[in-house]
Design a protein around this motif. Sequence first.
Motif, short mmCIF file in Angstrom:
data_model
loop_
_atom_site.label_atom_id
_atom_site.label_comp_id
_atom_site.label_asym_id
_atom_site.label_seq_id
_atom_site.Cartn_x
_atom_site.Cartn_y
_atom_site.Cartn_z
N UNK A 32 -23.56 -51.56 14.05
CA UNK A 32 -22.77 -51.17 15.21
C UNK A 32 -22.98 -49.66 15.34
N UNK A 34 -23.37 -45.97 17.68
CA UNK A 34 -22.73 -45.26 18.78
C UNK A 34 -23.37 -43.88 18.97
N UNK A 36 -21.80 -40.35 20.55
CA UNK A 36 -20.67 -39.63 21.11
C UNK A 36 -21.16 -38.27 21.61
N UNK A 46 -17.17 -41.29 23.94
CA UNK A 46 -18.22 -42.28 23.73
C UNK A 46 -19.22 -42.24 24.87
N UNK A 51 -23.87 -53.01 19.97
CA UNK A 51 -23.14 -53.94 19.10
C UNK A 51 -24.00 -55.15 18.78
N UNK A 94 -20.68 -47.75 12.13
CA UNK A 94 -19.60 -48.23 11.29
C UNK A 94 -20.11 -48.38 9.86
N UNK A 97 -17.73 -51.35 5.15
CA UNK A 97 -16.41 -51.94 4.99
C UNK A 97 -15.92 -52.40 6.36
N UNK A 98 -14.90 -53.19 6.42
CA UNK A 98 -14.45 -53.69 7.72
C UNK A 98 -13.23 -52.94 8.24
N UNK A 99 -13.08 -51.69 7.81
CA UNK A 99 -11.93 -50.91 8.26
C UNK A 99 -12.20 -50.14 9.54
N UNK A 100 -13.44 -50.17 10.00
CA UNK A 100 -13.78 -49.44 11.21
C UNK A 100 -14.09 -47.98 10.98
N UNK A 101 -14.27 -47.58 9.74
CA UNK A 101 -14.64 -46.19 9.45
C UNK A 101 -15.97 -45.86 10.11
N UNK A 102 -16.00 -44.75 10.85
CA UNK A 102 -17.23 -44.30 11.48
C UNK A 102 -17.91 -43.27 10.58
N UNK B 33 -7.02 -43.68 12.88
CA UNK B 33 -7.95 -42.95 12.02
C UNK B 33 -7.72 -41.44 12.15
N UNK B 35 -10.12 -37.96 11.36
CA UNK B 35 -11.41 -37.38 10.98
C UNK B 35 -11.25 -35.86 11.00
N UNK B 45 -15.02 -38.72 8.07
CA UNK B 45 -13.90 -39.65 7.99
C UNK B 45 -12.92 -39.20 6.91
N UNK B 48 -8.22 -44.36 7.27
CA UNK B 48 -7.91 -45.37 8.28
C UNK B 48 -6.58 -46.03 7.92
N UNK B 55 -5.84 -48.34 4.90
CA UNK B 55 -6.83 -49.38 4.62
C UNK B 55 -8.07 -48.82 3.93
N UNK B 56 -8.35 -47.55 4.17
CA UNK B 56 -9.46 -46.91 3.47
C UNK B 56 -9.26 -45.39 3.54
N UNK B 95 -8.02 -47.70 17.82
CA UNK B 95 -8.84 -48.83 18.24
C UNK B 95 -7.95 -50.05 18.35
N UNK B 101 -14.75 -49.97 19.96
CA UNK B 101 -14.81 -48.57 20.31
C UNK B 101 -13.57 -47.85 19.81
N UNK B 102 -13.77 -46.71 19.17
CA UNK B 102 -12.67 -45.85 18.80
C UNK B 102 -12.50 -44.79 19.88
#
Lengths: 114, 113
Positions: A32, A34, A36, A46, A51, A94, A97-102, B33, B35, B45, B48, B55-56, B95, B101-102
């Motif tokens: 995924x 992006x 910016x 964005x 995706x 991303x 992990x599935x936390x959405x950390x960019x 989040x 950053x 980062x 989150x 979560x992280x 999000x 998208x963030x």
Amino acid sequence: AQSVTQLDSQVPVFEEAPVELRCNYSSSVSVYLFWYVQYPNQGLQLLLKYLSGSTLVESINGFEAEFNKSQTSFHLRKPSVHISDTAEYFCAAYGSSNTGKLIFGQGTTLQVKP
Amino acid sequence: EPEVTQTPSHQVTQMGQEVILRCVPISNHLYFYWYRQILGQKVEFLVSFYNNEISEKSEIFDDQFSVERPDGSNFTLKIRSTKLEDSAMYFCASRDSGGNEQFFGPGTRLTVL
């Protein structure tokens, strides 16, 4: 390690010339991806995202980026730049992990000259 | 169009002082989040937050940092005892549950003297 690499820290270009901003990602990040844009003294906006589906994605202001899995790249291009495109451009992905950390690249400053 | 807001836009503080950076995410978003971007460097980062818990978090997010969602709208980042190296632009993002998208706020520039 999870990483996104932007190979050029600064790209000077004349107005109406084409431009390519390069981005490579490590295989350990998700696909995924992006781009910016950060205009002076502003936050992150964005520009476009990949995706799934078509590997060529476009923005409303003429930028496009192509996802290339074999080269682990997501380069940003515009056929003809304007002065108003002068900004900092960040490639991001991303994390796994599935936390959405960019995870961001180092950024490329696009300087459009008249 | 809904947007993420952050206050203050610029915060100047003395080393060792506590600061709280505030964010109001987009109202129906569930993932939040923080950053930071040290001048001239890339966006990194920090943390989150989902379902009222972290979560992280990154290695940067040590015991001096904490986050909180004190009510239904605000999302805060607290730095307990600021150091010179905490000087940076801090971005909040949010999000929704179905999106990828963030959305980023305009940032708070923190200057530690």
